[in-house]
Design a protein around this motif. Structure first.
Motif, mmCIF file in Angstrom:
data_model
loop_
_atom_site.group_PDB
_atom_site.id
_atom_site.type_symbol
_atom_site.label_atom_id
_atom_site.label_comp_id
_atom_site.label_asym_id
_atom_site.label_seq_id
_atom_site.Cartn_x
_atom_site.Cartn_y
_atom_site.Cartn_z
ATOM 1 N N ASP A 34 0.822 -1.211 0.000
ATOM 2 C CA ASP A 34 0.000 0.000 0.000
ATOM 3 C C ASP A 34 0.855 1.260 0.000
ATOM 4 O OD1 ASP A 34 -2.362 -1.397 -0.058
ATOM 5 O OD2 ASP A 34 -2.610 -1.424 2.118
ATOM 6 N N THR A 81 -0.165 -9.075 4.327
ATOM 7 C CA THR A 81 -1.107 -9.039 5.437
ATOM 8 C C THR A 81 -1.518 -7.592 5.690
ATOM 9 O OG1 THR A 81 0.750 -8.982 6.989
ATOM 10 C CG2 THR A 81 -0.246 -11.131 6.530
ATOM 11 N N THR A 82 -2.582 -7.422 6.447
ATOM 12 C CA THR A 82 -3.142 -6.085 6.650
ATOM 13 C C THR A 82 -2.148 -5.139 7.308
ATOM 14 O OG1 THR A 82 -5.312 -7.126 6.892
ATOM 15 C CG2 THR A 82 -5.109 -4.841 7.602
ATOM 16 N N ASP A 83 -1.328 -5.641 8.235
ATOM 17 C CA ASP A 83 -0.360 -4.778 8.909
ATOM 18 C C ASP A 83 0.903 -4.555 8.085
ATOM 19 O OD1 ASP A 83 0.959 -7.204 9.107
ATOM 20 O OD2 ASP A 83 0.737 -7.380 11.275
ATOM 21 N N ASP A 123 -8.125 -11.080 4.869
ATOM 22 C CA ASP A 123 -9.123 -10.403 5.691
ATOM 23 C C ASP A 123 -8.632 -9.002 6.059
ATOM 24 O OD1 ASP A 123 -10.815 -9.614 7.801
ATOM 25 O OD2 ASP A 123 -9.686 -10.821 9.244
ATOM 26 N N PRO A 124 -9.411 -7.945 5.796
ATOM 27 C CA PRO A 124 -8.974 -6.588 6.144
ATOM 28 C C PRO A 124 -8.710 -6.389 7.636
ATOM 29 C CG PRO A 124 -10.832 -6.515 4.633
ATOM 30 C CD PRO A 124 -10.687 -7.942 5.066
ATOM 31 N N LYS A 125 -9.302 -7.224 8.482
ATOM 32 C CA LYS A 125 -9.055 -7.113 9.918
ATOM 33 C C LYS A 125 -7.717 -7.723 10.319
ATOM 34 C CE LYS A 125 -13.961 -7.139 11.187
ATOM 35 N NZ LYS A 125 -15.014 -7.785 12.015
ATOM 36 N N GLY A 126 -7.075 -8.425 9.394
ATOM 37 C CA GLY A 126 -5.766 -8.990 9.670
ATOM 38 C C GLY A 126 -5.781 -10.301 10.416
ATOM 39 N N SER A 128 -14.590 -4.300 2.479
ATOM 40 C CA SER A 128 -13.583 -3.453 3.116
ATOM 41 C C SER A 128 -13.555 -3.587 4.632
ATOM 42 C CB SER A 128 -13.813 -1.989 2.730
ATOM 43 O OG SER A 128 -15.093 -1.555 3.165
#
Length: 418
Positions: free
Chosen positions: A68, A109-111, A151-154, A200
């Motif tokens: 990102d 991953t999300t993080d 998963d956006p929540k990680g 999202s």
């Protein structure tokens, strides 16, 4: 609803399969193909586009992912290697992980601290980006994995294999959260790639089906409803728009469709000349367009498809609090109360697992008219009994030759590649 237009095509890679990813609302797009070249595109520039940057790798590119922050990108290759590169210079920073067979999907991953990789050897590996250590490995699939969503929540990832079995798995320890059934209709060829994802906020999951898209609820992994009626063949891609109101789909019937998810209705549809193998959203203000890559090796932008206003599907404001039936009534069936996946009667979901693990060095038992005749590190030979004859296909995993497809009336039971 705006009136969409299809842009002129621009050359991305030689004909065949290629990988695509995007960030920043589709303004930056990275592609990689059989020519071993990674190309970065700025889709805000006037057409026809030329690559902003090009980086050459030693092997064919089968999967790409862009951070990102747009500081690094990842490349997965046909020899099963995942490498991390500087986004500006293309310089390789490190090798992250190796697989025994080609990569099919990569995702941060999300993080942004780890990467999840899935390959044709049926494994999913989670790798720490700092020290390139394999944190954990998931062994739950019986065949090549063709798609991956984070998963956006990680907390979770979802992987789908060529029997269309899908697994929801914990990122922390690779434990299975939900084991989704596959579908009748035989195996998907290993050259296909599934593109799908979570909404999202992570509350909904869109999964490709035979001719439809399943919308799955995270709270219990039940199927709320399906979107379909426009595709006549297998759906390969289903990607959420940024406001979660729309999903863009692409199928083997060469059709690209945009669905309004809360309304469960098709709002835009176009039939392409070539098979669309990868799509992503490109947004400008509140107008959503779709970038389409096809088997001719070209990219196009389907411009001004939808206005990205309105209520998000993932909030449930239009879907409602209960589990919707196929008619949108909100009725909850017995299987939903039991916490198992519920499909409409015509979804043709198989309750049977594959009869035998597919990764063998010799012929496998026939399963739904299909079997492996041969499999090694460089090639796969498959057999499909058509009744009057058999169709034999040879896929060369190392890119040394074009794939082969032929008819054989003797119906062999074993094969070899020299």
């Amino acid at each position: 609803m705006p009136t969409p237009t299809l842009s002129d095509a621009w050359y991305a890679h030689p004909p065949g399969s290629f990988a695509l990813c995007s960030v920043d609302d589709g303004k930056a797009v990275v592609t990689g193909g059989l020519d071993t070249v990674l190309r970065v595109w700025d889709t805000t520039q006037p057409f026809p586009l030329s690559a902003k940057r090009e980086f050459v790798r030693p092997e064919s590119i089968t999967a790409v992912a862009l951070a990102d922050a747009q500081d690094v990108f990842l490349a997965g290759t046909s020899d099963g290697v995942v490498t991390m590169h500087d986004f500006e210079t293309g310089d390789q920073r490190k090798t992250l992980v190796r697989f025994d067979l080609p990569l099919r999907a990569i995702a941060f991953t999300t993080d942004g601290k780890s990467v999840v990789c899935a390959g044709m050897d049926g494994l999913v590996k989670i790798v720490d980006l700092d020290d390139a250590q394999n944190v954990s490995t998931f062994h739950g699939h019986d065949g090549p994995i063709l798609g991956l969503a984070i998963d956006p929540k990680g907390e979770l990832f979802c992987s789908m294999d060529w029997s269309r079995c899908w697994k929801v798995v914990s990122v922390d320890d690779c434990s299975v959260v939900h084991d989704g059934q596959g579908e009748d209709g035989g195996l998907v060829d290993a050259e296909s790639v599934f593109n799908f994802g979570f909404s999202s906020d992570g509350s909904l999951l869109a999964l490709p089906g035979k001719t439809f898209v399943r919308i799955v609820e995270r709270s219990n992994w039940n199927v709320l409803f399906k979107l379909g009626g426009e595709h006549t063949d297998m759906v390969l891609s289903c990607m959420w728009a940024k406001n979660d109101q729309y999903i863009a789909t692409a199928g083997r019937d060469k059709t690209v469709v945009i669905y309004d998810v809360p309304a469960k209705a098709c709002v835009q549809k176009i039939v392409m000349e070539d098979l669309p193998i990868c799509i992503c959203w490109k947004n400008a203000g509140n107008v959503g367009s779709v970038v389409i890559g096809d088997t001719s090796g070209e990219l196009r932008v389907w411009k001004d498809c939808v206005t990205l206003d309105g209520i998000s599907a993932s909030t449930g404001n239009k879907i409602g609090g209960g589990v919707m039936g196929g008619d949108g009534s909100g009725d909850v069936g017995e299987s939903s109360r039991a916490g198992t996946s519920r499909m409409d009667d015509d979804d043709d979901v198989s309750d049977q697992e594959l009869k035998q693990s597919v990764f063998q060095m010799a012929s496998t038992p026939e399963d739904d008219t299909q079997r492996y005749l041969y499999w090694d590190m460089t090639s796969i030979m498959t057999y499909d009994d058509k009744g009057t004859h058999a169709v034999i296909e040879v896929e060369f995993l190392d890119g040394r030759a074009k794939n082969i497809r032929m008819n054989d009336h003797f119906k062999p039971s074993m094969g070899a590649v020299g």
